[in-house]
Motif scaffolding. Structure first.
Motif, PDB file in Angstrom:
ATOM      1  N   VAL A 365       0.856  -1.186   0.000  1.00  0.00           N
ATOM      2  CA  VAL A 365       0.000   0.000   0.000  1.00  0.00           C
ATOM      3  C   VAL A 365       0.888   1.230   0.000  1.00  0.00           C
ATOM      4  O   VAL A 365       1.795   1.349   0.842  1.00  0.00           O
ATOM      5  N   VAL A 366       0.627   2.126  -0.916  1.00  0.00           N
ATOM      6  CA  VAL A 366       1.396   3.365  -1.018  1.00  0.00           C
ATOM      7  C   VAL A 366       0.498   4.519  -0.619  1.00  0.00           C
ATOM      8  O   VAL A 366      -0.579   4.713  -1.201  1.00  0.00           O
ATOM      9  N   CYS A 367       0.932   5.291   0.393  1.00  0.00           N
ATOM     10  CA  CYS A 367       0.216   6.495   0.844  1.00  0.00           C
ATOM     11  C   CYS A 367       1.184   7.669   0.761  1.00  0.00           C
ATOM     12  O   CYS A 367       2.330   7.571   1.235  1.00  0.00           O
ATOM     13  N   GLY A 368       0.724   8.747   0.204  1.00  0.00           N
ATOM     14  CA  GLY A 368       1.581   9.923   0.152  1.00  0.00           C
ATOM     15  C   GLY A 368       1.762  10.582   1.491  1.00  0.00           C
ATOM     16  O   GLY A 368       2.751  11.278   1.735  1.00  0.00           O
ATOM     17  N   ASP A 369       0.819  10.366   2.417  1.00  0.00           N
ATOM     18  CA  ASP A 369       0.852  11.002   3.739  1.00  0.00           C
ATOM     19  C   ASP A 369       1.232   9.960   4.781  1.00  0.00           C
ATOM     20  O   ASP A 369       0.482   9.000   5.008  1.00  0.00           O
ATOM     21  N   PRO A 370       2.394  10.087   5.462  1.00  0.00           N
ATOM     22  CA  PRO A 370       2.802   9.103   6.482  1.00  0.00           C
ATOM     23  C   PRO A 370       1.800   8.980   7.609  1.00  0.00           C
ATOM     24  O   PRO A 370       1.594   7.886   8.142  1.00  0.00           O
ATOM     25  N   ASP A 371       1.174  10.104   8.019  1.00  0.00           N
ATOM     26  CA  ASP A 371       0.185  10.048   9.094  1.00  0.00           C
ATOM     27  C   ASP A 371      -1.025   9.229   8.668  1.00  0.00           C
ATOM     28  O   ASP A 371      -1.588   8.453   9.455  1.00  0.00           O
ATOM     29  N   ALA A 372      -1.436   9.410   7.400  1.00  0.00           N
ATOM     30  CA  ALA A 372      -2.562   8.628   6.893  1.00  0.00           C
ATOM     31  C   ALA A 372      -2.223   7.150   6.854  1.00  0.00           C
ATOM     32  O   ALA A 372      -3.075   6.286   7.126  1.00  0.00           O
ATOM     33  N   ALA A 373      -0.957   6.834   6.549  1.00  0.00           N
ATOM     34  CA  ALA A 373      -0.528   5.432   6.541  1.00  0.00           C
ATOM     35  C   ALA A 373      -0.609   4.842   7.945  1.00  0.00           C
ATOM     36  O   ALA A 373      -1.050   3.698   8.123  1.00  0.00           O
ATOM     37  N   GLY A 374      -0.178   5.608   8.958  1.00  0.00           N
ATOM     38  CA  GLY A 374      -0.254   5.120  10.331  1.00  0.00           C
ATOM     39  C   GLY A 374      -1.684   4.896  10.774  1.00  0.00           C
ATOM     40  O   GLY A 374      -2.004   3.907  11.438  1.00  0.00           O
ATOM     41  N   THR A 375      -2.584   5.818  10.390  1.00  0.00           N
ATOM     42  CA  THR A 375      -3.998   5.674  10.736  1.00  0.00           C
ATOM     43  C   THR A 375      -4.597   4.446  10.060  1.00  0.00           C
ATOM     44  O   THR A 375      -5.372   3.702  10.663  1.00  0.00           O
ATOM     45  N   LEU A 376      -4.229   4.235   8.798  1.00  0.00           N
ATOM     46  CA  LEU A 376      -4.723   3.068   8.067  1.00  0.00           C
ATOM     47  C   LEU A 376      -4.227   1.776   8.707  1.00  0.00           C
ATOM     48  O   LEU A 376      -4.975   0.803   8.833  1.00  0.00           O
ATOM     49  N   ALA A 377      -2.952   1.758   9.134  1.00  0.00           N
ATOM     50  CA  ALA A 377      -2.410   0.564   9.794  1.00  0.00           C
ATOM     51  C   ALA A 377      -3.175   0.261  11.078  1.00  0.00           C
ATOM     52  O   ALA A 377      -3.496  -0.901  11.362  1.00  0.00           O
ATOM     53  N   ASP A 378      -3.485   1.289  11.849  1.00  0.00           N
ATOM     54  CA  ASP A 378      -4.278   1.096  13.070  1.00  0.00           C
ATOM     55  C   ASP A 378      -5.639   0.508  12.743  1.00  0.00           C
ATOM     56  O   ASP A 378      -6.126  -0.403  13.416  1.00  0.00           O
ATOM     57  N   ARG A 379      -6.262   1.056  11.722  1.00  0.00           N
ATOM     58  CA  ARG A 379      -7.604   0.586  11.362  1.00  0.00           C
ATOM     59  C   ARG A 379      -7.566  -0.862  10.873  1.00  0.00           C
ATOM     60  O   ARG A 379      -8.446  -1.661  11.187  1.00  0.00           O
ATOM     61  N   LEU A 380      -6.540  -1.223  10.119  1.00  0.00           N
ATOM     62  CA  LEU A 380      -6.410  -2.606   9.653  1.00  0.00           C
ATOM     63  C   LEU A 380      -6.201  -3.561  10.820  1.00  0.00           C
ATOM     64  O   LEU A 380      -6.507  -4.752  10.716  1.00  0.00           O
ATOM     65  N   GLY A 381      -5.673  -3.048  11.927  1.00  0.00           N
ATOM     66  CA  GLY A 381      -5.486  -3.877  13.112  1.00  0.00           C
ATOM     67  C   GLY A 381      -6.704  -3.962  13.998  1.00  0.00           C
ATOM     68  O   GLY A 381      -6.650  -4.555  15.077  1.00  0.00           O
ATOM     69  N   GLY A 382      -7.814  -3.371  13.573  1.00  0.00           N
ATOM     70  CA  GLY A 382      -9.052  -3.468  14.351  1.00  0.00           C
ATOM     71  C   GLY A 382      -9.314  -2.296  15.249  1.00  0.00           C
ATOM     72  O   GLY A 382     -10.179  -2.364  16.126  1.00  0.00           O
TER      73      GLY A 382
END
Length: 591
Positions: A365-382
């Protein structure tokens, strides 16, 4: 509950609507211990309150030259002395038990919440605040719970003393009955100001603790950029603010303590002057005057509990408020349905972004925004992100992760964030984590390219015979470089062998050659397992089965790395670090 029965099998479901409600909930859950301490406290205070009666009877017996009366008075004093000794010992024992068991309950609740939220906790609450709550705040909360029973015993004793004096000697008893409530409530107008000052002190102390914690955590970086003196100056300023706030708070509590000493003294003077007048008039006997005088003198002891409960509440309320704020955090806003799947499987789908990670494939997964990537990772973890329109859960095989029991969700999906933590211990202990048993520690270390880390640990070995698996790793792995810590954390994640592994920038701290070998190792070890990697490194992206571009919160393109690189300008801009001007030139040339 007794100390030897700790820890609690179930610490309960706390009332976290406010700090005060949380304190009352703790008190209610210790009702048996509170009543026991109250009864022993009554024995202590009533024994103290009864001493003046024994002394008065003894004085009167001497005046009346009554040997029998003096013997009876001596026996009463001896009995009261025994009651005081037993009551004081047992009240202290039960009160300390209440303190420790209340603190243990809060610590268990915090530990349970920490385990529930995981790394998401420090994203919602500062790490320093978590440390403050789990250490100093726990002690202050226990202090208030402990003082409840002693305060109740003291208040009950004062009521009984006043009623008893009115019955025993109405003329003087009425004076005492009117004066004691005034003494008990005299400091009440000062309490709001004292509480505000205590709140300010605790707030500043909490900020100083957070600053110290963050500074220690980033000490290596601070040394690298020469920022030690800057943060040291900031901490000095914060600590001085705490000192000034503590002095202002102490002045107010000193004033309250002075009032608790001054007013009983004034009441005693009034009782003596009025009692002497009544004695001269023959309306009271000398023994009765001595009894009332002694009773008024000893009211100072239970009155101190009024000051202590006020101070305990003032200091514990901010602590309880912070604890309630931490305990009110939830993994999700939905209600767990009790789904019975132990290891659910299938495609991983995020309804918020539209990201789909097919089962058994390596998805980048490629995200231009590192913060958005961190938020997405949290969400994928439930852990659904805060959304004013409500929480939207990620689906695993069509089942919302936040409807799964926590254990089932964590066995199905593991998220390694971009700044993983290594706990202190040996390398063997670091890799001794719950796992499927299909991936050995040796295979995981090899896939994560930890050969040089093993060599460094073997050289650092003192008494382990050069065995890197038995060499201790310092707290947070501070003795290792950033790349070494990152690779050990990756090996730990690979050992667990979860159904879905989510990695957020797992190779950001290593060089390109090592990164290529890590990418190949992860791909080989995770064959047939669902793996999601949030990264922008071409070396990782080129090995992925499929790549998803997430732009402005939505999955906008899917394909292989080479396909997206050739046909998607936004993807190319992120992966190749292409500037906006260069992208416009490329578009014009292609046109």
């Amino acid at each position: 509950m007794k100390i030897q029965h700790l820890p609690y099998a179930d610490p309960g479901d706390p009332d976290v609507r406010s700090g005060t409600r949380f304190l009352l909930w703790l008190g209610r859950n210790q009702l048996g211990g509170q009543v026991t301490s109250l009864l022993w406290g009554l024995l202590l205070h009533l024994g103290i309150a009864g001493l003046p009666l024994g002394v008065g009877l003894a004085v009167q017996a001497v005046i009346d030259r009554s040997g029998g009366g003096l013997a009876r008075a001596g026996a009463l004093i001896a009995l009261l002395g025994a009651a005081i000794a037993v009551g004081d010992t047992m009240q202290h024992r039960t009160a300390v038990t209440n303190w420790i068991t209340a603190a243990a309950r809060v610590q268990q609740l915090l530990a349970r919440k920490t385990a529930e939220l995981g790394s998401l906790l420090t994203r919602r609450v500062a790490a320093g605040e978590v440390v403050a709550v789990s250490t100093g705040d726990v002690e202050k909360i226990g202090w208030f719970v402990e003082t409840l029973s002693r305060f109740a015993a003291a208040a009950t004793t004062l009521v009984l003393v006043c009623v008893g004096l009115v019955v025993y000697q109405p003329a003087l008893g009425v004076v005492v009955a009117v004066g004691v409530p005034v003494l008990a409530l005299a400091a009440l107008p000062l309490l709001p100001r004292a509480t505000r000052r205590a709140d300010i002190q605790r707030e500043k102390a909490g900020r100083a603790t957070e600053l110290a914690s963050d500074t220690v955590a980033g000490l290596r970086v601070l040394r690298g950029i020469g920022g030690e003196e800057l943060f040291l100056r900031r901490y000095r300023e914060a600590s001085q603010e705490v000192r000034r706030a503590a002095v202002r708070s102490a002045r107010m509590w000193a004033l309250i303590a002075a009032i608790q000493v001054l007013l009983p003294g004034l009441l005693l003077v009034v009782v003596v002057l009025y009692g002497a007048k009544l004695a001269l008039e023959g309306r009271v006997s000398v023994g009765e005057l001595v009894t009332v005088y002694g009773a008024v003198t000893l009211t100072h002891h239970p009155l101190r509990n009024f000051e202590e409960i006020a101070m305990a509440y003032s200091f514990s309320r901010p602590s309880a408020k912070r604890a309630a704020r931490v305990l009110s955090l939830t993994r999700t806003s939905t209600t767990v349905t009790g789904a019975e799947r132990q290891r659910p499987g299938g495609d991983l789908y995020d309804p918020v972004t539209g990201l789909l990670a097919p089962a058994g494939l390596f998805t980048a997964v490629v995200c231009g925004d590192p913060d958005a990537a961190g938020t997405l990772a949290d969400r994928l973890g439930g852990h659904p992100s805060e959304d004013p329109e409500g929480h939207v859960s990620v689906l695993l095989g069509g089942v919302p992760l936040d409807e799964l029991p926590l254990d089932a969700a964590r066995s199905a999906v593991l998220v390694q964030d971009k700044d993983p933590v290594l706990l202190s211990g040996t390398l063997h202990e670091l890799l001794d984590v719950p796992s499927s048993g299909k991936v050995s520690a040796e295979d995981a270390l090899a896939a994560a390219q930890c050969g040089d880390v093993l060599d460094a640990l073997a050289q650092a070995s003192v008494d382990t015979g050069g065995d890197p698996m038995r060499t201790r790793i310092t707290e947070r792995g501070r003795s290792l470089s950033g790349g070494q810590r990152q690779r050990l954390a990756l090996a730990r994640s690979l050992v667990t062998d979860p159904g879905v592994l989510v990695l957020d920038e797992p190779t950001s701290a290593v060089d390109s050659h090592t990164e290529a070998r890590i990418a190949a190792g992860v791909q080989r070890l995770r064959t047939g397992r669902t793996t999601v990697v949030l990264a922008s490194s071409p070396l990782l992206l080129d090995l992925a089965d499929r790549v998803v571009l997430v732009h402005e919160g939505a999955a906008v393109a899917v394909g292989t790395h080479r396909e997206l690189l050739a046909g998607e300008e936004r993807y190319r801009a992120v992966v190749t670090r292409e500037t906006e001007e260069e992208a416009l030139v490329d578009i014009e040339e292609s046109a």
